[in-house]
Motif scaffolding. Structure first.
Motif, short mmCIF file in Angstrom:
data_model
loop_
_atom_site.label_atom_id
_atom_site.label_comp_id
_atom_site.label_asym_id
_atom_site.label_seq_id
_atom_site.Cartn_x
_atom_site.Cartn_y
_atom_site.Cartn_z
N SER A 1 -10.83 -4.44 -3.88
CA SER A 1 -9.45 -4.53 -4.38
C SER A 1 -8.43 -3.99 -3.37
O SER A 1 -7.24 -3.97 -3.67
N LEU A 2 -8.93 -3.50 -2.24
CA LEU A 2 -8.12 -2.80 -1.21
C LEU A 2 -7.57 -1.46 -1.70
O LEU A 2 -6.81 -0.81 -0.98
N MET A 3 -7.95 -1.03 -2.91
CA MET A 3 -7.57 0.32 -3.33
C MET A 3 -8.18 1.35 -2.38
O MET A 3 -7.56 2.38 -2.09
N ASN A 4 -9.40 1.07 -1.91
CA ASN A 4 -10.02 2.03 -0.99
C ASN A 4 -9.10 2.30 0.20
O ASN A 4 -8.91 3.45 0.61
N LYS A 5 -8.50 1.25 0.73
CA LYS A 5 -7.60 1.46 1.88
C LYS A 5 -6.37 2.23 1.45
O LYS A 5 -5.87 3.08 2.19
N GLY A 6 -5.89 1.96 0.24
CA GLY A 6 -4.75 2.70 -0.28
C GLY A 6 -5.07 4.20 -0.40
O GLY A 6 -4.28 5.05 0.01
N LEU A 7 -6.25 4.50 -0.93
CA LEU A 7 -6.65 5.91 -1.05
C LEU A 7 -6.78 6.52 0.35
O LEU A 7 -6.42 7.67 0.58
N GLU A 8 -7.24 5.70 1.30
CA GLU A 8 -7.41 6.22 2.67
C GLU A 8 -6.07 6.47 3.37
O GLU A 8 -5.96 7.36 4.22
N VAL A 9 -5.06 5.68 3.02
CA VAL A 9 -3.71 5.92 3.58
C VAL A 9 -3.25 7.32 3.14
O VAL A 9 -2.77 8.12 3.94
N ILE A 10 -3.46 7.61 1.85
CA ILE A 10 -3.04 8.91 1.31
C ILE A 10 -3.89 10.03 1.92
O ILE A 10 -3.37 11.08 2.32
N ALA B 1 -0.44 1.99 -3.70
CA ALA B 1 -0.83 3.25 -3.07
C ALA B 1 0.26 3.70 -2.09
O ALA B 1 0.65 4.87 -2.07
N PHE B 2 0.77 2.75 -1.30
CA PHE B 2 1.85 3.10 -0.36
C PHE B 2 3.07 3.62 -1.14
O PHE B 2 3.67 4.63 -0.76
N SER B 3 3.44 2.93 -2.23
CA SER B 3 4.66 3.39 -2.93
C SER B 3 4.42 4.71 -3.65
O SER B 3 5.33 5.53 -3.75
N SER B 4 3.20 4.96 -4.14
CA SER B 4 2.90 6.26 -4.76
C SER B 4 3.02 7.38 -3.73
O SER B 4 3.55 8.45 -4.03
N LEU B 5 2.53 7.10 -2.54
CA LEU B 5 2.61 8.12 -1.48
C LEU B 5 4.07 8.38 -1.12
O LEU B 5 4.50 9.53 -0.95
N GLN B 6 4.84 7.30 -1.03
CA GLN B 6 6.26 7.41 -0.70
C GLN B 6 6.98 8.26 -1.75
O GLN B 6 7.76 9.14 -1.41
N LYS B 7 6.69 8.00 -3.01
CA LYS B 7 7.38 8.75 -4.07
C LYS B 7 6.84 10.18 -4.17
O LYS B 7 7.58 11.11 -4.48
#
Ligand code: NDP
Ligand code: MG
Length: 383
Positions: free
Chosen positions: A213-222, A310-316
């Motif tokens: 789902s690419l969530m893994n990459k989102g978690l990895e960005v964070i 994930a990117f927008s959660s990190l941003q906020k």
């Protein structure tokens, strides 16, 4: 002197590979603690072979079985959720490898840091949930957080010797998973079996779904934000289907360093356990001629909404990444039980990000409440 390792989640994908690394270097590493949640048979087998001082079985009803098998070997057995928090503090441990899955990694990691243990961190969810608290504690207790995740290990390896050189940006590579190139219509039709087939890596079920789902990459960005102290704008993601370049760092002179190799988690595990030394091994070597073309693509954020969220959660910031993580854990579990569709996972996460109250500067208790409330909200929505 041998490094004594507490291996949390020894029966999982990372855990079993870590034991292979430990077995290959008996002069350097010793398993001091092994833990599992429910796989008592494998835990008993591992303990009989590696002779740790202590084992923990999460599920309390399995205690008698594990204890009966290991008592004659003089191995102490504990059970229950709080057991991990105490065993990681044992005087004899040098490194705690966090290879358990999801939110369950958070509290044992906090206890290990407070006890001054070096952390080899595979459990990325810990940093997603409470990266600010974990990194502050690590600084306060002068504890190293050594990444095990292959992308973060790659960046860590590229940064060796670059202490005084600021990072311009990092580039995390992603394989793209089994549904790379597919559209939103296709994702509606995908089955659990299709999502569980990762093209390049064999991993536990949760991270395999996260990769699809690419969530893994989102978690990895964070995760990268916290490990390397970066702004979200300094983190790029590029799809690299061959998984040979594990990630890259770009410095302020424009020079880019990459770490490469065949996809094999034993290498980043060994690098974290052996750090700062590189240990000789006989893992298969990469041959350029076998890979005449290494390719790169832009991630499709419209189809794979989780990465964008994930990117927008990190941003906020604040408790948003914690909400994202909890909602995702419920969503993945529900998908694996055929209770939501593949895109239904993203809908559920989006719903929770909207509904759970935002807290700008959460403390640990607030993170724990956020996790709890998000799970409740997500479960109500599924029923
Ligand atoms: P697995 O599902 O294969 O293994 C998880 C381990 O944690 C098992 O030992 C399991 O025990 C134990 N466990 C499960 N639930 C709990 C719980 N509630 N409390 C305590 N222990 C629990 O996961 P992976 O090895 O794939 O992943 C582990 C972590 O490493 C994850 O955070 C993942 O994101 C990260 N990671 C994994 C990679 C990989 O290649 N697998 C790559 C990079 C990062 P039992 O077997 O008894 O259920
Ligand atoms: Mg990774």
């Amino acid at each position: 002197m041998k490094k004594k390792i507490a291996l949390l989640g020894s029966t999982g994908s990372i855990g079993t590979q870590a034991l292979e690394v430990i077995a290959a270097h008996p002069d350097r590493f010793e398993a001091e603690v092994l833990t599992a949640q429910s796989n008592a048979d494998l835990l008993i087998e591992q303990a009989a072979r590696f002779r740790p001082n202590v084992v923990v079985i999460g599920e309390e009803n399995l205690y008698d079985k594990v204890n009966a098998a290991l008592d004659p070997l003089d191995i102490k057995v504990y059970c229950g959720p709080n057991a991990l928090n105490s065993v990681v503090q044992s005087e004899s441990i040098n490194i705690v490898l966090t290879a358990l899955v999801g939110y369950s990694g958070l509290l044992p990691t906090i206890h290990a840091i407070k006890a001054g243990k070096t952390i080899a961190l595979a459990n990325k969810e810990t940093l997603v949930v409470a990266g600010d608290i974990i990194t502050e504690l690590a600084i306060k207790h002068k504890v190293d957080l050594l990444p095990v995740d292959s992308e973060h290990s790659a960046i860590f390896q590229c940064l060796t010797g670059e202490y005084y050189n600021p990072i311009e940006k990092i580039i995390l590579t992603a394989s793209g998973g089994p549904f790379r190139g597919k559209n939103a219509g296709f994702l509606k039709t995908v089955s659990k079996a299709q999502a569980l087939k990762h093209p390049n890596w064999e991993m536990g079920a949760k991270i395999t779904i996260d990769s699809a789902s690419l969530m893994n990459k989102g978690l990895e960005v964070i995760e990268a934000k916290w490990l390397f102290d970066l702004e979200p704008a300094q983190i790029d993601v590029v799809i690299h289907p061959q998984s040979i370049i594990h990630s890259l760092v770009q410095f302020e002179d424009g020079s880019i360093k990459a770490q490469m190799g065949l996809p094999d988690m034993k290498l980043p595990i060994q690098y974290a356990l052996g750090f700062p030394q590189r240990l000789k091994n006989n893992f298969p070597r990469f041959d350029f001629l076998q890979y005449p073309s290494l390719t790169f693509e832009k991630p499709d954020l419209d189809t794979f909404r989780n990465l964008g969220m994930a990117f927008s959660s990190l941003q906020k910031g604040g408790n948003m990444p914690c909400i994202l993580n909890a909602a995702n854990e419920i969503a993945v579990d529900a998908f694996l039980k055929d209770r939501v569709s593949f895109p239904g996972m993203s809908d559920l996460i989006e719903y929770c990000l909207e509904k759970i109250p935002f807290v700008e500067k959460p403390d640990l208790e607030t993170y724990m409440e956020t996790d709890h409330e998000t799970r409740k909200k997500a479960l109500e929505k599924i029923v």
